[in-house]
Write a protein that holds these residues in place. Structure first.
Motif, PDB file in Angstrom:
ATOM      1  N   PRO A 276       0.834  -1.195   0.000  1.00 46.99           N
ATOM      2  CA  PRO A 276       0.000   0.000   0.000  1.00 46.99           C
ATOM      3  C   PRO A 276       0.876   1.255   0.000  1.00 46.99           C
ATOM      4  CG  PRO A 276      -0.648  -1.497   1.772  1.00 46.99           C
ATOM      5  CD  PRO A 276       0.640  -2.008   1.197  1.00 46.99           C
ATOM      6  N   LEU A 277       0.401   2.308  -0.605  1.00 45.48           N
ATOM      7  CA  LEU A 277       1.140   3.570  -0.648  1.00 45.48           C
ATOM      8  C   LEU A 277       1.509   4.044   0.766  1.00 45.48           C
ATOM      9  CD1 LEU A 277       2.238   6.009  -2.215  1.00 45.48           C
ATOM     10  CD2 LEU A 277      -0.074   6.975  -2.126  1.00 45.48           C
ATOM     11  N   ALA A 278       0.594   3.905   1.695  1.00 43.67           N
ATOM     12  CA  ALA A 278       0.838   4.344   3.071  1.00 43.67           C
ATOM     13  C   ALA A 278       2.059   3.664   3.690  1.00 43.67           C
ATOM     14  CB  ALA A 278      -0.390   4.096   3.942  1.00 43.67           C
ATOM     15  N   PHE A 279       2.347   2.439   3.253  1.00 47.11           N
ATOM     16  CA  PHE A 279       3.509   1.707   3.780  1.00 47.11           C
ATOM     17  C   PHE A 279       4.794   2.497   3.595  1.00 47.11           C
ATOM     18  CE2 PHE A 279       7.064  -1.235   3.117  1.00 47.11           C
ATOM     19  CZ  PHE A 279       7.055  -1.911   4.316  1.00 47.11           C
ATOM     20  N   LEU A 280       4.915   3.187   2.469  1.00 43.88           N
ATOM     21  CA  LEU A 280       6.139   3.951   2.192  1.00 43.88           C
ATOM     22  C   LEU A 280       6.326   5.109   3.167  1.00 43.88           C
ATOM     23  CD1 LEU A 280       6.042   4.113  -1.699  1.00 43.88           C
ATOM     24  CD2 LEU A 280       7.170   2.423  -0.244  1.00 43.88           C
ATOM     25  N   TYR A 281       5.253   5.525   3.799  1.00 39.52           N
ATOM     26  CA  TYR A 281       5.306   6.668   4.710  1.00 39.52           C
ATOM     27  C   TYR A 281       5.220   6.269   6.180  1.00 39.52           C
ATOM     28  CZ  TYR A 281       4.707   9.305   0.452  1.00 39.52           C
ATOM     29  OH  TYR A 281       4.877   9.828  -0.804  1.00 39.52           O
ATOM     30  N   ALA A 282       5.222   4.965   6.444  1.00 38.27           N
ATOM     31  CA  ALA A 282       5.128   4.485   7.822  1.00 38.27           C
ATOM     32  C   ALA A 282       6.337   4.957   8.618  1.00 38.27           C
ATOM     33  CB  ALA A 282       5.031   2.969   7.857  1.00 38.27           C
TER      34      ALA A 282
ATOM     35  N   GLY B 187       4.129   0.144   9.672  1.00 41.57           N
ATOM     36  CA  GLY B 187       4.318  -0.493   8.376  1.00 41.57           C
ATOM     37  C   GLY B 187       3.627  -1.847   8.323  1.00 41.57           C
ATOM     38  N   ALA B 188       3.796  -2.630   9.385  1.00 44.88           N
ATOM     39  CA  ALA B 188       3.152  -3.941   9.460  1.00 44.88           C
ATOM     40  C   ALA B 188       1.633  -3.791   9.464  1.00 44.88           C
ATOM     41  CB  ALA B 188       3.611  -4.692  10.706  1.00 44.88           C
ATOM     42  N   ALA B 189       1.148  -2.767  10.151  1.00 45.72           N
ATOM     43  CA  ALA B 189      -0.302  -2.528  10.184  1.00 45.72           C
ATOM     44  C   ALA B 189      -0.816  -2.190   8.787  1.00 45.72           C
ATOM     45  CB  ALA B 189      -0.630  -1.410  11.167  1.00 45.72           C
ATOM     46  N   PHE B 190      -0.091  -1.365   8.055  1.00 45.55           N
ATOM     47  CA  PHE B 190      -0.512  -1.012   6.692  1.00 45.55           C
ATOM     48  C   PHE B 190      -0.502  -2.234   5.782  1.00 45.55           C
ATOM     49  CE2 PHE B 190       1.165   3.440   7.666  1.00 45.55           C
ATOM     50  CZ  PHE B 190      -0.095   3.936   7.952  1.00 45.55           C
ATOM     51  N   LEU B 191       0.514  -3.083   5.919  1.00 43.66           N
ATOM     52  CA  LEU B 191       0.570  -4.295   5.100  1.00 43.66           C
ATOM     53  C   LEU B 191      -0.602  -5.218   5.427  1.00 43.66           C
ATOM     54  CD1 LEU B 191       4.382  -5.118   5.123  1.00 43.66           C
ATOM     55  CD2 LEU B 191       3.026  -4.196   3.224  1.00 43.66           C
ATOM     56  N   THR B 192      -0.885  -5.390   6.700  1.00 41.79           N
ATOM     57  CA  THR B 192      -1.995  -6.237   7.129  1.00 41.79           C
ATOM     58  C   THR B 192      -3.312  -5.654   6.649  1.00 41.79           C
ATOM     59  OG1 THR B 192      -0.745  -6.935   9.072  1.00 41.79           O
ATOM     60  CG2 THR B 192      -3.136  -7.279   9.135  1.00 41.79           C
ATOM     61  N   TRP B 193      -3.467  -4.349   6.810  1.00 42.12           N
ATOM     62  CA  TRP B 193      -4.672  -3.644   6.382  1.00 42.12           C
ATOM     63  C   TRP B 193      -4.957  -3.907   4.904  1.00 42.12           C
ATOM     64  CZ3 TRP B 193      -8.340  -0.938   8.860  1.00 42.12           C
ATOM     65  CH2 TRP B 193      -9.178  -0.143   8.103  1.00 42.12           C
ATOM     66  N   GLY B 194      -3.917  -3.875   4.101  1.00 41.25           N
ATOM     67  CA  GLY B 194      -4.064  -4.074   2.670  1.00 41.25           C
ATOM     68  C   GLY B 194      -4.551  -5.466   2.296  1.00 41.25           C
ATOM     69  N   GLU B 195      -4.397  -6.409   3.200  1.00 41.97           N
ATOM     70  CA  GLU B 195      -4.843  -7.776   2.955  1.00 41.97           C
ATOM     71  C   GLU B 195      -6.321  -7.979   3.280  1.00 41.97           C
ATOM     72  OE1 GLU B 195      -2.941 -10.243   1.578  1.00 41.97           O
ATOM     73  OE2 GLU B 195      -1.434  -8.685   1.311  1.00 41.97           O
ATOM     74  N   LEU B 196      -6.915  -7.024   3.977  1.00 40.93           N
ATOM     75  CA  LEU B 196      -8.312  -7.155   4.395  1.00 40.93           C
ATOM     76  C   LEU B 196      -9.262  -6.712   3.296  1.00 40.93           C
ATOM     77  CD1 LEU B 196      -8.076  -5.582   7.977  1.00 40.93           C
ATOM     78  CD2 LEU B 196      -8.109  -8.007   7.392  1.00 40.93           C
ATOM     79  N   SER B 197     -10.441  -7.324   3.272  1.00 43.48           N
ATOM     80  CA  SER B 197     -11.495  -6.873   2.368  1.00 43.48           C
ATOM     81  C   SER B 197     -12.053  -5.550   2.905  1.00 43.48           C
ATOM     82  CB  SER B 197     -12.617  -7.914   2.300  1.00 43.48           C
ATOM     83  OG  SER B 197     -13.291  -7.993   3.555  1.00 43.48           O
ATOM     84  N   LYS B 198     -12.788  -4.841   2.095  1.00 43.06           N
ATOM     85  CA  LYS B 198     -13.379  -3.566   2.539  1.00 43.06           C
ATOM     86  C   LYS B 198     -14.248  -3.755   3.777  1.00 43.06           C
ATOM     87  CE  LYS B 198     -11.606  -0.910  -0.577  1.00 43.06           C
ATOM     88  NZ  LYS B 198     -10.538  -0.004  -0.244  1.00 43.06           N
ATOM     89  N   PRO B 199     -15.130  -4.762   3.820  1.00 43.83           N
ATOM     90  CA  PRO B 199     -15.931  -4.953   5.041  1.00 43.83           C
ATOM     91  C   PRO B 199     -15.057  -5.248   6.264  1.00 43.83           C
ATOM     92  CG  PRO B 199     -16.926  -6.155   3.216  1.00 43.83           C
ATOM     93  CD  PRO B 199     -15.586  -5.658   2.740  1.00 43.83           C
TER      94      PRO B 199
END
Length: 61
Positions: A14-20, A26-38
């Motif tokens: 995710p783009l946000a990962f680059l700014y962690a 960073g780990a939270a952004f990577l995990t977040w990106g794996e989740l569905s929208k719901p």
């Protein structure tokens, strides 16, 4: 921003990962990106509930 977006896409993150600012974020952004929208919406609701509970107990956010 366009360059950062292309880098993120090339890395598959995710783009946000680059700014962690921390590895944890960073780990939270990577995990977040794996989740569905719901699942993302539920995760936000769960985090907000935990924060509200923590603040109610006197903890700093």
């Amino acid at each position: 921003m366009a360059t950062a977006r292309r880098i993120a896409e090339a890395l598959g993150v995710p783009l946000a990962f680059l700014y962690a600012e921390t590895d944890t974020k960073g780990a939270a952004f990577l995990t977040w990106g794996e989740l569905s929208k719901p699942e993302q919406h539920k995760a936000v609701a769960d985090l907000k509930a935990r924060l509200t509970q923590s603040v109610g107990n006197g903890a700093k956010p």
